[in-house]
Structures are given as C-alpha cells and as structure tokens.
Design an enzyme around this catalytic site. Structure first.
Site, PDB file in Angstrom:
ATOM      1  N   SER A 149       1.977  -9.350   7.757  1.00 29.04           N
ATOM      2  CA  SER A 149       2.313 -10.568   7.018  1.00 29.04           C
ATOM      3  C   SER A 149       2.017 -11.790   7.872  1.00 29.04           C
ATOM      4  O   SER A 149       2.603 -11.980   8.946  1.00 29.04           O
ATOM      5  CB  SER A 149       3.791 -10.555   6.630  1.00 29.04           C
ATOM      6  OG  SER A 149       4.168 -11.857   6.257  1.00 29.04           O
TER       7      SER A 149
ATOM      8  N   HIS B 254      -1.495  -9.580   4.350  1.00 29.78           N
ATOM      9  CA  HIS B 254      -0.421  -9.905   3.405  1.00 29.78           C
ATOM     10  C   HIS B 254      -0.090 -11.397   3.481  1.00 29.78           C
ATOM     11  O   HIS B 254       0.205 -11.924   4.559  1.00 29.78           O
ATOM     12  CB  HIS B 254       0.815  -9.062   3.744  1.00 29.78           C
ATOM     13  CG  HIS B 254       1.931  -9.174   2.771  1.00 29.78           C
ATOM     14  ND1 HIS B 254       1.979  -8.470   1.585  1.00 29.78           N
ATOM     15  CD2 HIS B 254       3.075  -9.919   2.804  1.00 29.78           C
ATOM     16  CE1 HIS B 254       3.100  -8.764   0.938  1.00 29.78           C
ATOM     17  NE2 HIS B 254       3.780  -9.645   1.658  1.00 29.78           N
TER      18      HIS B 254
ATOM     19  N   ASP C 250       2.340 -14.400   2.019  1.00 23.45           N
ATOM     20  CA  ASP C 250       3.608 -14.683   1.324  1.00 23.45           C
ATOM     21  C   ASP C 250       3.622 -16.098   0.779  1.00 23.45           C
ATOM     22  O   ASP C 250       3.657 -17.064   1.547  1.00 23.45           O
ATOM     23  CB  ASP C 250       4.778 -14.484   2.296  1.00 23.45           C
ATOM     24  CG  ASP C 250       5.000 -13.018   2.612  1.00 23.45           C
ATOM     25  OD1 ASP C 250       5.174 -12.236   1.653  1.00 23.45           O
ATOM     26  OD2 ASP C 250       4.993 -12.651   3.798  1.00 23.45           O
TER      27      ASP C 250
ATOM     28  N   MET D  47       5.718 -18.787  -1.203  1.00 28.82           N
ATOM     29  CA  MET D  47       7.099 -19.104  -1.620  1.00 28.82           C
ATOM     30  C   MET D  47       7.162 -20.546  -2.099  1.00 28.82           C
ATOM     31  O   MET D  47       6.555 -21.430  -1.479  1.00 28.82           O
ATOM     32  CB  MET D  47       8.042 -18.930  -0.427  1.00 28.82           C
ATOM     33  CG  MET D  47       7.937 -17.568   0.238  1.00 28.82           C
ATOM     34  SD  MET D  47       9.147 -17.400   1.551  1.00 28.82           S
ATOM     35  CE  MET D  47       8.616 -15.842   2.284  1.00 28.82           C
TER      36      MET D  47
ATOM     37  N   HIS E 251       1.442 -12.024  -2.200  1.00 26.31           N
ATOM     38  CA  HIS E 251       2.796 -11.739  -2.691  1.00 26.31           C
ATOM     39  C   HIS E 251       3.422 -13.051  -3.171  1.00 26.31           C
ATOM     40  O   HIS E 251       3.765 -13.899  -2.354  1.00 26.31           O
ATOM     41  CB  HIS E 251       3.593 -11.099  -1.527  1.00 26.31           C
ATOM     42  CG  HIS E 251       5.045 -10.886  -1.804  1.00 26.31           C
ATOM     43  ND1 HIS E 251       5.944 -10.550  -0.809  1.00 26.31           N
ATOM     44  CD2 HIS E 251       5.778 -10.938  -2.955  1.00 26.31           C
ATOM     45  CE1 HIS E 251       7.155 -10.422  -1.332  1.00 26.31           C
ATOM     46  NE2 HIS E 251       7.080 -10.660  -2.631  1.00 26.31           N
TER      47      HIS E 251
ATOM     48  N   MET F 265       6.306 -15.304  -4.527  1.00 22.29           N
ATOM     49  CA  MET F 265       7.766 -15.424  -4.655  1.00 22.29           C
ATOM     50  C   MET F 265       8.007 -16.802  -5.250  1.00 22.29           C
ATOM     51  O   MET F 265       8.371 -17.757  -4.550  1.00 22.29           O
ATOM     52  CB  MET F 265       8.424 -15.275  -3.279  1.00 22.29           C
ATOM     53  CG  MET F 265       8.464 -13.846  -2.776  1.00 22.29           C
ATOM     54  SD  MET F 265       8.640 -13.734  -0.981  1.00 22.29           S
ATOM     55  CE  MET F 265       6.918 -13.829  -0.509  1.00 22.29           C
TER      56      MET F 265
ATOM     57  N   MET G 238      10.762  -4.394  -2.106  1.00 19.13           N
ATOM     58  CA  MET G 238      11.297  -5.217  -1.025  1.00 19.13           C
ATOM     59  C   MET G 238      12.384  -4.435  -0.286  1.00 19.13           C
ATOM     60  O   MET G 238      13.292  -3.885  -0.911  1.00 19.13           O
ATOM     61  CB  MET G 238      11.917  -6.521  -1.566  1.00 19.13           C
ATOM     62  CG  MET G 238      10.930  -7.514  -2.155  1.00 19.13           C
ATOM     63  SD  MET G 238       9.538  -7.916  -1.094  1.00 19.13           S
ATOM     64  CE  MET G 238      10.349  -8.655   0.329  1.00 19.13           C
TER      65      MET G 238
ATOM     66  N   GLY H 156      10.837 -13.918   7.218  1.00 18.58           N
ATOM     67  CA  GLY H 156      10.457 -12.812   8.083  1.00 18.58           C
ATOM     68  C   GLY H 156      11.605 -12.495   9.027  1.00 18.58           C
ATOM     69  O   GLY H 156      12.577 -13.252   9.123  1.00 18.58           O
ATOM     70  N   GLY H 157      11.518 -11.364   9.703  1.00 14.34           N
ATOM     71  CA  GLY H 157      12.458 -11.031  10.766  1.00 14.34           C
ATOM     72  C   GLY H 157      13.837 -10.582  10.323  1.00 14.34           C
ATOM     73  O   GLY H 157      14.775 -10.604  11.117  1.00 14.34           O
TER      74      GLY H 157
ATOM     75  N   ASP I  46       7.968  -3.775   1.910  1.00 11.61           N
ATOM     76  CA  ASP I  46       7.868  -5.057   2.617  1.00 11.61           C
ATOM     77  C   ASP I  46       9.235  -5.505   3.120  1.00 11.61           C
ATOM     78  O   ASP I  46      10.156  -5.701   2.330  1.00 11.61           O
ATOM     79  CB  ASP I  46       7.286  -6.092   1.633  1.00 11.61           C
ATOM     80  CG  ASP I  46       7.101  -7.478   2.225  1.00 11.61           C
ATOM     81  OD1 ASP I  46       7.305  -7.660   3.436  1.00 11.61           O
ATOM     82  OD2 ASP I  46       6.725  -8.382   1.442  1.00 11.61           O
ATOM     83  N   GLY I  47       9.332  -5.689   4.458  1.00 12.80           N
ATOM     84  CA  GLY I  47      10.540  -6.268   5.051  1.00 12.80           C
ATOM     85  C   GLY I  47      11.195  -5.381   6.075  1.00 12.80           C
ATOM     86  O   GLY I  47      11.593  -4.259   5.769  1.00 12.80           O
TER      87      GLY I  47
ATOM     88  N   GLY J  42       5.577  -8.081   9.440  1.00 12.36           N
ATOM     89  CA  GLY J  42       5.343  -9.418   9.972  1.00 12.36           C
ATOM     90  C   GLY J  42       5.759  -9.506  11.426  1.00 12.36           C
ATOM     91  O   GLY J  42       4.937  -9.426  12.343  1.00 12.36           O
ATOM     92  N   SER J  43       7.076  -9.643  11.655  1.00  6.30           N
ATOM     93  CA  SER J  43       7.559  -9.867  13.022  1.00  6.30           C
ATOM     94  C   SER J  43       7.210  -8.701  13.951  1.00  6.30           C
ATOM     95  O   SER J  43       6.888  -8.919  15.121  1.00  6.30           O
ATOM     96  CB  SER J  43       9.063 -10.132  13.014  1.00  6.30           C
ATOM     97  OG  SER J  43       9.728  -9.165  12.250  1.00  6.30           O
TER      98      SER J  43
END
Ligand code: DX5
Ligand code: ZN
Length: 213
Positions: free
Chosen positions: A6, A31, A33, A35, A64, A66, A135, A142-143, A173-174, A195-196
C-alpha cells in the site's frame, strides 16, 4: 500469495522513488488507497497523484476506494486504467449497476467488506466480481493491528467463491505481516495488501518475499 504494497505508507516526498522501489522489489500489484474524508476520517490522494503513481509503476494498480460517491470516483480514476477498482459495499445502494459500469470501462470490479460485514451480504454479487477485498482493520489509516476474525470470515468466503465463482480472488487488507500471512494462505486468501510492514522493513525485497508464501 500475491503481494500488493500500500502506497499509503510510502514517503510522499519521494513517491516516484518509492513506487519504483516496490515494483523493482518484486511486488505483484500496487495498492492505492483513495479516501475522501467522509466515508473514512482521513483524506488521501486524487487522480493527479494517482496518475504520477501509474507513470512510475511497472506493476498493475489496485485502487481501493474509501469514498461516499463511488460512481464519481470510478469515472475519475478509470482513465488511469487500473487493473482493479474496489468499492465498499457499505456505501453503495446499487452495487450491480456499479460493477457493470466498472467492467464496461475495461477494469476488473471488486467489492470491499469492512471487518463487521458478513460475506453472505455479497452472495448474489459474487458471480459478477473479479475480487473481494476483506478489511482486517477499520479503513482509514495504515499501521493498525490485524483483526483476527477476518480468518474465519475468509474461510467462509473461500467456501462461497469455490461454489459460486472459483475465478474470483480474495484479498485481505490491514495489519498484514509475516506473522499472519500463513494463516491467511491456509484459508484460501490469494492477495495480501501490506503498507507499514513493507515500508518499515529494512529491505522491501525481503519483506515482499516473506509474504509471497
Ligand atoms: C487502510 C488501508 C490499507 C492500509 C494498510 O484503510 O486500506 O491499505 O494502508 O496499511 P497497513 O498494512 O499498515 O495496515
Ligand atoms: Zn487499502
């Protein structure tokens, strides 16, 4: 297992460098994101920045959404020709219509389920989808830490897609890392977003490899 890092965890001052780095490090998808500050309490990037990501990327984009107004954003991002556009079922009154629209634009349609949304809610949409994204955190940042109940949920979705549409992929994801990727593999997950974990790892290549189980 395919891996989609991500970009949300990238260094936005060095976006081109970071997007090239994950592609060279062997990721399968990029990926992205999106938002809008309404559907989730965070605001990220629009088509200008995503177009810069698309230019730097040598792997297909996985967008993705959101957002509150899915159709508006689909029209905004379609010219960038991502591989997938996924939208949240919690925010869409006419999912069938939107799936058809995404497909008519030459993009693979996917639906996202928040951690509390049961897989049965999309039973009558599954035939028309290329991917379902589960999700494993509440979307927005993230994180965050991995919500374990996604494991039995992915197992249930796996049984459903094997029965109704074996070509439909399952993505999670997540909070994904080398600590939980095997559990996801065992219940039939095909793609993980990270991501992180990827961006904080001393070696992006090693991080990605450790998820390609
Ligand atoms: C959360 C986003 C995720 C997020 C993943 O709303 O959809 O893609 O960036 O980040 P990590 O892997 O750090 O949980
Ligand atoms: Zn995401």
């Amino acid at each position: 297992m395919l891996v989609a890092p991500s970009v949300l965890s990238a260094d936005f001052g060095n976006l081109e460098r970071d997007v090239k780095a994950i592609c060279e490090a062997g990721c399968d998808l990029v990926h992205v994101d999106v938002m809008d500050g309404h559907f989730v309490p965070n605001l990220t990037i629009g088509p200008v920045v995503v177009s810069a990501i698309a230019k730097a990327a040598t792997k297909p984009l996985d967008v993705h959404l959101m957002v509150e107004n899915n159709t508006f954003f689909v029209e905004l991002f379609a010219p960038l020709k991502p591989e997938y556009i996924s939208f949240h079922i919690e925010e869409e009154k006419h999912p069938h219509r939107l799936i058809q629209k995404i497909r008519s634009l030459g993009i693979k349609p996917a639906i996202v389920l928040n951690p509390h949304t049961p897989p049965e809610s999309i039973e009558f949409l599954l035939q028309d989808l290329d991917m379902v994204l589960l999700m494993s955190v509440n979307p927005g940042f993230g994180g965050q830490s991995f919500i374990e109940s996604v494991i039995p949920k992915a197992a249930r979705l796996n049984e459903m897609r094997n029965r109704l549409n074996p070509n439909c992929l399952i993505e999670v994801d997540g909070g994904v890392s080398d600590k939980n990727v095997m559990l996801l593999k065992e219940v039939g997950v095909d793609i993980v977003v990270a991501g992180s974990y990827v961006f904080n790892h001393p070696s992006k290549q090693e991080a990605i490899k450790s998820l390609q189980v």
